[in-house]
Design a protein around this motif. Structure first.
Motif, mmCIF file in Angstrom:
data_model
loop_
_atom_site.group_PDB
_atom_site.id
_atom_site.type_symbol
_atom_site.label_atom_id
_atom_site.label_comp_id
_atom_site.label_asym_id
_atom_site.label_seq_id
_atom_site.Cartn_x
_atom_site.Cartn_y
_atom_site.Cartn_z
ATOM 1 N N GLY A 200 0.803 -1.216 0.000
ATOM 2 C CA GLY A 200 0.000 0.000 0.000
ATOM 3 C C GLY A 200 0.838 1.268 0.000
ATOM 4 O O GLY A 200 0.392 2.307 0.462
ATOM 5 N N LEU A 201 2.048 1.171 -0.515
ATOM 6 C CA LEU A 201 2.965 2.308 -0.545
ATOM 7 C C LEU A 201 3.027 2.899 -1.943
ATOM 8 O O LEU A 201 2.571 2.291 -2.914
ATOM 9 C CB LEU A 201 4.361 1.871 -0.091
ATOM 10 N N GLY A 202 3.613 4.062 -2.046
ATOM 11 C CA GLY A 202 3.758 4.719 -3.332
ATOM 12 C C GLY A 202 5.165 5.235 -3.544
ATOM 13 O O GLY A 202 6.056 5.047 -2.710
ATOM 14 N N LEU A 203 5.330 5.926 -4.645
ATOM 15 C CA LEU A 203 6.625 6.481 -5.029
ATOM 16 C C LEU A 203 7.204 7.320 -3.896
ATOM 17 O O LEU A 203 6.512 8.149 -3.310
ATOM 18 C CB LEU A 203 6.453 7.348 -6.283
ATOM 19 N N GLY A 204 8.449 7.069 -3.557
ATOM 20 C CA GLY A 204 9.129 7.843 -2.521
ATOM 21 C C GLY A 204 8.949 7.306 -1.116
ATOM 22 O O GLY A 204 9.532 7.834 -0.173
ATOM 23 N N ASP A 205 8.141 6.262 -0.948
ATOM 24 C CA ASP A 205 7.865 5.741 0.391
ATOM 25 C C ASP A 205 8.908 4.758 0.908
ATOM 26 O O ASP A 205 9.091 4.631 2.120
ATOM 27 C CB ASP A 205 6.500 5.046 0.428
ATOM 28 N N ALA A 206 9.569 4.026 0.016
ATOM 29 C CA ALA A 206 10.435 2.935 0.469
ATOM 30 C C ALA A 206 11.683 2.819 -0.393
ATOM 31 O O ALA A 206 11.697 3.222 -1.558
ATOM 32 C CB ALA A 206 9.669 1.612 0.435
ATOM 33 N N LYS A 207 12.697 2.238 0.201
ATOM 34 C CA LYS A 207 13.905 1.851 -0.512
ATOM 35 C C LYS A 207 13.757 0.374 -0.846
ATOM 36 O O LYS A 207 13.355 -0.427 -0.001
ATOM 37 C CB LYS A 207 15.154 2.076 0.347
#
Length: 164
Positions: free
Chosen positions: A48-55
């Protein structure tokens, strides 16, 4: 050059609608994911994440290799990572074949001897996952307050199952 024309055309279409520039490069959700290179896995979408949320670091089998560990250490200290998910998956080629089987398949595909090639197969995914989680948790550059979990992603249901 024509070998990539379709992809470059798709990129031009993408760039015309692109309005996500200017990100600072940190993981805004504080998440890092080590997972397999398998194209059935969409790391951001599955959480449920988007661009810029995770490495995200990907490799065959979703293992914590020295390169993955380097990425995690940088993420923890420089890129806002507070939670690390290690995520191999069901029906993974490196977990469902022996090294000899994979070498034979590669030799047949490439038309050359692959007996010398070292492949990092996984004979027990849950054990390997526990080892990788322990490796991250015990690393001197991963503080104790960073949460590390081991999960197996089911490529047929889209569900994560926490194992460690």
């Amino acid at each position: 050059m024509a070998d990539f024309d379709d992809l470059l055309a798709a990129n031009r279409d993408y760039a015309e609608k692109f309005d996500d520039g200017g990100f600072d490069g940190v993981a805004h959700a504080g998440v890092a994911i080590v997972t397999c290179m398998d194209s059935r896995i969409e790391p951001l979408a599955m959480l449920g994440l988007g661009l810029g949320d995770a490495k995200i670091f990907r490799n065959p089998g979703g293992r914590v290799t020295p390169q993955a560990m380097e990425a995690l250490v940088l993420g923890v200290h420089l890129l806002n990572v507070k939670r690390i998910l290690i995520v191999p998956h069901t029906r993974c080629a490196v977990a469902s074949n022996t090294e000899a089987e994979l070498r034979a398949k590669l030799a047949e595909s490439a038309g050359q001897d692959a007996s010398w090639l070292h492949l990092h197969v996984v004979d027990d995914q849950v054990r390997a996952l526990a080892e990788d989680v322990a490796k991250v948790r015990s690393h001197p550059f991963v503080p104790e307050d960073v949460k590390v979990g081991g999960f197996i992603y089911d490529v047929d249901t889209g569900l994560l199952n926490q194992k460690v």
